[in-house]
Design an enzyme around this catalytic site. Structure first.
Site, mmCIF file in Angstrom:
data_model
loop_
_atom_site.group_PDB
_atom_site.id
_atom_site.type_symbol
_atom_site.label_atom_id
_atom_site.label_comp_id
_atom_site.label_asym_id
_atom_site.label_seq_id
_atom_site.Cartn_x
_atom_site.Cartn_y
_atom_site.Cartn_z
ATOM 1 N N PHE B 233 0.822 -1.214 0.000
ATOM 2 C CA PHE B 233 0.000 0.000 0.000
ATOM 3 C C PHE B 233 0.857 1.265 0.000
ATOM 4 C CE2 PHE B 233 -2.040 -3.398 2.525
ATOM 5 C CZ PHE B 233 -2.927 -3.822 1.542
ATOM 6 N N GLN B 584 -9.723 -6.184 -5.915
ATOM 7 C CA GLN B 584 -8.816 -5.066 -5.664
ATOM 8 C C GLN B 584 -9.575 -3.762 -5.417
ATOM 9 O OE1 GLN B 584 -5.923 -4.272 -8.747
ATOM 10 N NE2 GLN B 584 -4.357 -3.771 -7.238
ATOM 11 N N GLU B 650 -5.487 1.783 -6.761
ATOM 12 C CA GLU B 650 -5.674 2.850 -5.778
ATOM 13 C C GLU B 650 -7.017 3.530 -5.851
ATOM 14 O OE1 GLU B 650 -1.723 4.516 -4.754
ATOM 15 O OE2 GLU B 650 -1.333 4.227 -6.885
#
Lengths: 176, 684, 314
Positions: B233, B584, B650
């Site tokens: 991350f 995701q 993201e």
């Protein structure tokens, strides 16, 4: 001279008995990982705050990071490596793959051991914090998504695989 | 027989569900010693003394490395933001922040190393510190401008003055921590003149290059592998302290050394998302058309290394406005250097922008969905460049349809279920797309298989599975004929898993290499580097988009907020593997939920130290916080990038916090302009 | 972690003989091992009492429920008689920690758990070393005490179980080499005063053997409600155990003081003015002394008393 800070113990791990000497300080987690080559259980926090190290001790799920190896002597330990017998994955393990119940995989062995222990707890009729009525005289709580989420909350996942894990557990349970 | 576009379980799935997958701390090494890190306990000052003699004779202790005996490091070493003082470990007695490593204790066993590290006496001369972040801090100065530079389009003051409605508010986000489940771990040994490391990181090549510079070694003298990584991350994009210290110790003691940070050390000494304080002014005509957006975020940094929390990324591209002004202020403080955390800049920035848009909709009396649709730009509002592909409207419309947005009464505090207040909210988002240079090597093997080697990593993104599918299609072969090799710096230069540019960068290299191999009639070996072809990419606004919808309940008697529904529609280019991509983006949305409701680094106001640097104190969302989440993709394709992908790592994080905060307002009638939305901020 | 000797106690007497000096009893270990890793606890010897025959739950002749000290939290919460007669206790235990930790933790150990004040775990303070101050008062005290604290310590007690036990007037039984003893839970945790390091009224070396729930306190109409910053797996911000029994209301709060806070003022108020829940709550909380950062707990505690009693009242 006897070293009072070490102990000779027997550990039964995944059906195999090991005799070994341990530093009394050594946790079950570190013993499994560093002495016995079982690196499936993971160290995510080492303080019982994440659940990545979950194993089954005499059939019940525990965090191995707060269990001293010396105190686990004589107990039956099951790690993620011992869930599948004879190479055949458990339906739960297959469901984790099918529903993509993990991403990085680091919490997965803990999630799996925890789910196995949790399903046994539910089968034994244990209530949870979201069970509306904990009275033993009512019907056994149905294992719905809310029950699974509450009962699995001791296993953190930062990738955010929670919905897929819940689905894998529910599908496995439904399939019996 | 296309493999791209097909939902397939992860290649490494069986290994991950049986405990067979090896992470950095799992690999058995003969003769391993263990290092335990000692961190500074003062926020600013100098080390007066480290009494090594006090632990030297403890059982199993091999020795201690500190600033007096550590090898000298090359001060030029750094990363994306330039020379990085955080890499300069054990070089002097200075303490720039609480949590700075001051020593490494090495012993035969982990217990012995930890016991000695715990009692190693370190004394300090403390100096006054400042960890108190405010937007108007006198040390504040313009942020570095290698991206998200300040812009001025139109006359923002005049447009605000001409607006029918103006929203002017401040939005605050706290220090947040990546909290990957795998603590940073490195095992290092010297194979003759060559340093070998198994390290948890997001890009072995980039890390190897940094480490080589740091230790003044040639790149061929460093090899870093990282087969499975337990999440990153952003926090594992750097050459981590575990690796630097293990490398020092392996050299000093002449044997393999493993350094694994404790969970608290991961909090205190790896990286964090900086706190932000963002002033936004948005002006609009009565019909909702934007006249001006003026976005001035401040964020904190460390003097050790530059960093940009690019909070204004969305501000420059999401909506048409006659005038746009952005200014990013960096405030140097005595804190852990911040670094990119999932959705850097965009996640806190979108909380501010999309909350302000919701406030604007409220004051205009317009449906928040309609407000977004009315301000859809034809070209980049700042750049003037065309969009490569822009499917935000499709995300908004499809998401609204599935969520049932059309029947929403936009007035707040009208829906009750027993003691609970119920509300819904939405946010629109974007996240920039692109690619960075990478190399790839493909060999046609005698048995009909192809070996595809690329310095990619799989942090749980599904890269291993996705790249196999991409290679299969590019090589016109079934996936069973692809042997993918990743996670090794020896495989050549490659971009890291970061910036939502892993798949785009690696896919580009693999498809280009496959193209070249086709020219050789699928024979022999080819190696390519995409630096040149990337340079030929025409200037466009390239972004992924999404629309996030949330439904929450709030209990005004207790302040408890629960997210009951969460839906995201995404336009992320071509979806390589719908099963994994869905995971995701859902994971990203859960990160956003966690940001909205739970996450907050708390400092002691006196000492400046973090007081909640563990998972009991720093809450990330647990199972019980997370509802079933719907996520899906609208048809999308990125024309400039091979395979048409944009990246999905993201964007899931972006926008979710604003959608939830807007839903909390809709439930309670109270705006939440500071994250997280704690009990005490909702309690009545 | 410092080195230590380890022994399994053969019986209670064996444990008591070994238990003096720098020794600590080990049962579930969920808090003790955790604190040993941090150096907060540094016993020279661990006496493992987990396998002593102190587990199990039985009914006494007078109707009391006797819970063995090494009964795990899980077994306590799942026990039919606990669920039937003291549901708030079952709920309190289930609200604590995680499934894994409840399988490990024991009733005796739960009572002896130390505060989760972050300062306590990270540095010396009055609770660890008398005279070293309380950094929380001027520090990050968002989750600290509002009732009964002093300038010497503002930490809260972390147990959920103990809050319910307090509401049910439970009694702690223990053994020492000098004989057995009993302490009502209401006196088990002494007031903070200027001795925050004195956390229980147990004599030195004592081993908790059981917790007794009086039959008269049984209340199927009882509930535990816990509010926290996450839906599960987090310590309480404020929690409440409430029970309606014949002619009385029992109320205890968690997360507000150095010990479970029995709301005697509110209970007495409700005897005079049945159903005046909000006024009773306000009477109880008039004694609250919040710090600048935790005044919300007063509101939260008030709301909890009011809403839970309203929902629960016959």
């Amino acid at each position: 001279m006897t070293n009072h800070h070490r102990s000779e113990i027997s550990l039964h791990v995944n059906g195999v008995t090991h005799r070994l000497g341990v530093d009394n300080r050594t946790t079950l987690l570190d013993t499994l990982r560093e002495n016995l080559g079982h690196t499936g259980p993971k160290k995510g926090c080492d303080h019982g705050q994440c659940g990545a190290c979950t194993v089954l001790l005499d059939g019940r799920r525990v965090v191995s990071c707060l269990t001293l190896a010396v105190a686990a002597e004589g107990a039956e330990v099951t790690t993620v490596e011992g869930l599948a017998g004879d190479g055949e994955l458990l339906p739960l393990q297959q469901a984790f793959i099918r529903f993509d119940g993990f991403q990085c995989g680091y919490c997965t062995s803990g999630q799996l051991c925890s789910a196995v222990g949790m399903l046994a707890e539910h089968a034994a009729g244990w209530p949870s914090s979201v069970t509306a009525d904990v009275s033993p005289d009512g019907p056994t709580p149905v294992l719905d998504a809310a029950e699974v989420r509450e009962r699995m909350s001791g296993n953190l996942c930062r990738c955010g695989a929670y919905p897929s894990i819940v689905r894998a557990v529910l599908e496995t349970e439904a399939a019996g | 027989m296309n493999a791209v576009g097909v939902a397939q379980p992860r290649i490494e799935g069986p290994a991950k569900v049986t405990g067979a997958a090896r992470y950095a701390a799992d690999v058995p090494i003969e003769g391993l010693a263990f290092g335990a890190v000692v961190l500074a306990t003062v926020t600013r000052g100098r080390i007066r003394d480290i009494d090594v003699d006090a632990v030297r004779n403890m059982p199993g202790v091999l020795g201690v490395i500190d600033h007096r005996n550590a090898p000298r490091l090359n001060p030029k070493a750094g990363g994306f933001f330039g020379p990085d003082g955080q890499l300069q470990l054990l070089q002097d007695e200075m303490i720039p922040f609480a949590g700075r490593p001051v020593a490494l204790v090495v012993a035969e066993t982990l217990e012995q190393a930890q016991a000695a590290a715990h009692v190693l006496p370190v004394t300090y001369d403390e100096e006054p510190h400042d960890t108190n972040f405010t937007a108007d801090h006198p040390a504040g100065r313009p942020a570095m401008t290698i991206f998200d530079e300040p812009v001025d389009v139109g006359d923002v003051e005049a447009e605000l003055a001409a607006s029918s409605v103006v929203v002017e508010e401040r939005y605050r986000t706290p220090e947040e921590y990546h909290s990957a489940m795998e603590p940073h771990s490195a095992t290092v040994w010297w194979d003759g003149e060559r340093l070998e490391a198994i390290d948890s990181n997001q890009g072995p090549f980039v890390i190897a290059a940094t480490l080589a510079t740091l230790f003044s070694l040639s790149l061929e003298k460093v090899r870093i592998r990282t087969e499975h990584v337990g999440g990153g991350f952003g926090s594992k994009g750097l050459c981590g302290p575990q690796l630097i210290l293990a490398a020092m110790a392996a050299h000093r003691f002449g044997r393999p050394v493993r350094v694994t940070l404790t969970r608290t050390q991961v909090f205190l000494t790896t990286a964090m998302r900086p706190a932000t304080d963002q002033l936004i002014r948005i002006g609009a005509d009565a019909d909702g058309r934007l006249r001006a957006i003026w976005h001035e975020p401040a964020f904190e940094i460390s003097p050790l290394v530059e960093y940009i929390e690019g909070c204004t990324e969305l501000t420059k591209t999401l909506y048409a406005a006659r005038a746009i002004r952005t200014r990013l202020t960096a405030v140097p403080l005595d804190i852990l250097p911040p670094y990119s955390m999932r959705g850097p800049g965009a996640a806190p920035g979108s909380f501010a922008l999309e909350s302000a848009m919701d406030e604007l909709a409220e004051r205009l009396g317009i449906d928040p969905l309609e407000l977004r649709l009315r301000n859809e730009p034809a070209a980049g509002p700042v750049s003037g460049l065309p969009f490569s592909s822009r499917n935000l409207v499709e995300c908004l419309r499809e998401g609204a349809h599935r969520f049932g947005w059309g029947t929403r009464d936009h007035r707040p505090r009208l829906r009750r279920e027993g003691s609970l207040l119920v509300g819904t909210g939405l946010a629109a988002t974007s996240f920039s797309a692109g690619a960075f240079p990478s190399s790839a090597t493909i060999t046609a093997e005698a048995d009909g298989t192809f070996t595809v080697a690329i310095g990619a990593t799989d942090l749980g993104t599904g890269a291993r599975t996705a790249l196999t599918a991409i290679a299969a299609d590019a090589l016109e072969a079934g996936t069973e004929r692809i042997r993918l090799r990743i996670s090794d710096s020896d495989l050549g230069p490659a971009w890291s898993a970061g910036g939502s540019r892993g798949t785009t960068s690696w896919a580009w290299a693999i498809t280009e290499a496959a193209e070249k191999l086709r020219g050789q009639e699928w024979r022999g070996t080819v190696t390519i580097d995409t630096t040149q072809s990337l340079g030929g990419l025409p200037g466009r606004e390239r972004h992924a988009y999404s629309a996030v919808f949330a439904e929450v309940t709030a209990d005004p008697a207790t302040g408890e907020v629960r997210v009951r529904r969460l839906l995201g529609m995404f336009a992320v280019g071509r979806v390589v593997n719908p099963l994994l991509a869905r995971s995701q983006v859902i994971g990203g949305m859960i990160g956003g939920l966690s940001m909205a409701l739970h996450e907050e680094g708390v400092r002691d106001p006196v000492s400046g130290r973090h007081v909640n640097a563990d998972f009991a104190g720093y809450h990330i969302a647990a199972h019980a916080d997370v509802p079933d989440i719907e996520a899906d993709f609208v048809p999308d394709h990125e024309p400039g990038i091979p395979v048409g992908v944009k990246g999905a790592g993201e964007i899931g994080n972006v926008g979710t916090a604003a959608a939830i905060a807007n839903a909390v307002w809709h439930a309670t009638g109270v705006r939440q302009r500071s994250l997280p939305i704690r009990l005490d901020r909702v309690l009545e | 972690m410092k080195e230590f000797a380890y022994q399994r106690a053969a019986d209670i007497r064996d444990a008591l003989i070994a238990g003096g000096g720098g020794a600590r009893y080990l049962a579930g270990g969920t808090n003790l091992v955790d604190l040993m890793k941090e150096g907060v606890e540094a016993p020279t010897r661990l006496i493992d009492v987990r396998r002593l025959p102190l587990d199990g739950i039985s009914e006494a002749a007078d109707g009391a429920l006797v819970i063995g000290a090494t009964t795990t939290n899980s077994d306590l919460a799942a026990h039919p008689e606990v669920r039937r007669r003291y549901p708030a206790l079952s709920q309190a235990v289930l609200a604590g920690a995680s499934g894994q930790l409840r399988n490990m933790a024991t009733v005796g150990g739960n009572l002896l758990q130390r505060t989760r004040c972050a300062y306590f775990a990270a540095q010396e303070c009055n609770k660890r070393v008398p005279g070293t101050g309380c950094p929380a008062i001027a520090g990050a005290h968002h989750n600290h005490a509002i009732l009964g604290w002093t300038r010497s310590c503002v930490a809260t007690h972390a147990s959920d179980m103990a809050v319910a036990l307090t509401a049910f007037d439970a009694i702690v039984r223990y053994e020492t080499l000098d004989g057995a003893g009993e302490i009502p839970l209401s006196e088990f945790y002494p007031p903070v005063g200027d001795t925050p390091h004195v956390e229980t009224a147990l004599p030195p070396g004592a081993l908790i053997t059981a917790v007794v729930l009086p039959g008269a306190a049984a209340s199927p109409r009882s509930r535990y409600r816990k509010v926290r910053e996450r839906a599960s797996y987090a310590f309480a911000t404020v929690s409440i155990a409430a029970a309606f029994t014949e002619g009385s209301v029992r109320i205890a709060l968690g997360g507000v003081a150095s010990r479970p806070w029995r709301c005697r003022t509110a209970e007495a108020f409700l005897l005079d003015s049945p159903g005046s829940f909000r006024a009773a709550a306000e009477a109880e909380l008039s004694a609250a002394e919040p710090l600048p950062g935790n005044g919300y707990k007063v509101t939260l505690a008030r709301n909890l008393i009011e809403t839970v009693l309203k929902e629960l009242q016959p």
